[in-house]
Design an enzyme around this catalytic site. Sequence first.
Site, PDB file in Angstrom:
ATOM      1  N   SER A 116      -9.843   2.075   3.040  1.00 49.20           N
ATOM      2  CA  SER A 116      -8.955   2.813   2.175  1.00 49.20           C
ATOM      3  C   SER A 116      -7.962   1.953   1.395  1.00 49.20           C
ATOM      4  O   SER A 116      -7.358   2.441   0.446  1.00 49.20           O
ATOM      5  CB  SER A 116      -8.162   3.814   3.019  1.00 49.20           C
ATOM      6  N   LYS A 145       0.861  -1.176   0.000  1.00 47.72           N
ATOM      7  CA  LYS A 145       0.000   0.000   0.000  1.00 47.72           C
ATOM      8  C   LYS A 145       0.902   1.233   0.000  1.00 47.72           C
ATOM      9  O   LYS A 145       1.945   1.238   0.674  1.00 47.72           O
ATOM     10  CB  LYS A 145      -0.891  -0.034   1.256  1.00 47.72           C
ATOM     11  N   SER A 193     -10.110  -0.421   7.127  1.00 51.37           N
ATOM     12  CA  SER A 193      -9.534  -0.287   5.780  1.00 51.37           C
ATOM     13  C   SER A 193      -8.853  -1.521   5.209  1.00 51.37           C
ATOM     14  O   SER A 193      -8.485  -1.520   4.037  1.00 51.37           O
ATOM     15  CB  SER A 193      -8.537   0.862   5.760  1.00 51.37           C
TER      16      SER A 193
HETATM   17  N1  GLN Z   1     -13.296   4.283   6.545  1.00 51.55           N
HETATM   18  C1  GLN Z   1     -12.696   4.707   7.762  1.00 51.55           C
HETATM   19  C2  GLN Z   1     -12.273   6.143   7.649  1.00 51.55           C
HETATM   20  O1  GLN Z   1     -12.562   6.725   6.679  1.00 51.55           O
HETATM   21  C3  GLN Z   1     -11.529   3.820   8.103  1.00 51.55           C
HETATM   22  C4  GLN Z   1     -10.326   4.115   7.322  1.00 51.55           C
HETATM   23  C5  GLN Z   1      -9.162   3.263   7.707  1.00 51.55           C
HETATM   24  O2  GLN Z   1      -9.307   2.219   8.334  1.00 51.55           O
HETATM   25  N2  GLN Z   1      -7.980   3.745   7.371  1.00 51.55           N
HETATM   26  O3  GLN Z   1     -11.671   6.688   8.525  1.00 51.55           O
END
Ligand code: GLN
Length: 487
Positions: A151, A76, A175
Amino acid sequence: MHNKTIREILDDLASGEYSSREITSALLTRIKNLDPALNSFISLTEDQALAAAEAADALRSQGNARGLCGVPVAHKDIFCTKGVRTSAGSKMLDNFIAPYDATLVRHLAESGAVCLGKTNMDEFAMGSSNETSFYGPVKNPWDTERVPGGSSGGSAAAVAARLVPGATATDTGGSIRQPASLCGVTGLKPTYGRVSRYGMIAFASSLDQAGPIARTAEDCALLLESMAGFDAMDSTCIDKEVPNYSASLADSIRGLRIGLPKQYFNGDINAEVGTLIDNALEELKNAGATLVEVDLPHAELAIPTYYVVAPAECSTNLSRYDGVRYGYRCDDPRDLTDLYTRSRSEAFGDEVKRRILVGTYVLSAGFYDAYYRQAQKVRRLIQQDYITAFDKADLIASPTALSTAFKFGEKSANPIEMYQEDLYTIPANMAGLPAMSMPCGLIGGLPIGMQFVGRQFEEARMLNAAHQYQMRTDWHTLSPSVYGSAK
Ligand code: GLN
């Protein structure tokens, strides 16, 4: 070759079926041909990959292959990779070439894994759909009109499309698990502190954790064995032996108690998702598990609490992007204030700005006690719920996401609706617990995942249960039609 799991690739490399160089160049070609339609990679590291593959082949021919020697992976784009752009999906870091490797990147390289490139993601890991990336959204390989989740959508989509057998990812509120669910792959968020975060670009430091996305629980176990481990450079990283996760995969799960939170299994679950989860639980029962009801009375507070804690920590973490030390700098600043203001205004996207504003507000004098401190107290209650639930159950099961992948634009106009996506995933981050998602069915041709949450540092138990499930079912073997089939 592209349909092989990490386990199969290791066996093939060992038997000489093909070399690491051969599979590496085959996958790089596949990425170049297919990824323009998906956008799951931000950068390809072709030259480094071929050199690493040759080095892995040489080690193997000397009889020195160990770990993931020769296995292609992707990182990532939130993990620093020396000499390679590390953007975190943001214009702010579009010009940032990391001067060092994140510990996790180093661990995987030391175990012989070959990095093909860096995967796309929501900007600074804020999002559930990959629509906030500066590099454009990732498309879901099962239906390119739909989001891959976020994400870590790039890592999940790349694994689902068979562009790479495994990838690294991060999970602050879901995410790893939510994109794994939406893309039909397996993803694991380890216990907070299990994997070093040194060199991982920070979002919300009391929640962030790195973990693997792959096709199977077995492959997640193999990746985690190389990723995890103590690191003096991360003060939140625990000095605790890394178990041999693969060794316990074949154990029987007879007597395993799976807890079903009554707050989730109360008729609110989307009916089609509920049916698939019931089928999966039935399968686990056939394998010897028992089902028990558990109570998570504060679960409904997880999302509002998260949206105080995560923005607060992000506003602090992102204050380092000031246009001075590294990252984007605006043209012709009038003075220092103009430099700060315009650099940040021009380089951060809307969602990141929203979080910085909310975070600055909840941390400000006069509001700190009412919001941030209060959120920390609620967080403690959420954690306590799990401690009590784990007296009755060894694992807790639920859906991973509310539904299958949604269409682009469907939730992006309404942040609150987007935030609901993480209903089932955020509580594990609030409590620092390990959790994973694995495919358990299709609805209208789109994948759905089931989530397990485990006790602290009991990743092995979750992986064992997931592997036993995957030995009995074939949901994890399905691939989106355009990207699967032909070996
Ligand atoms: N969807 C969540 C957010 O927008 C989690 C994102 C994540 O786990 N990095 O914060």
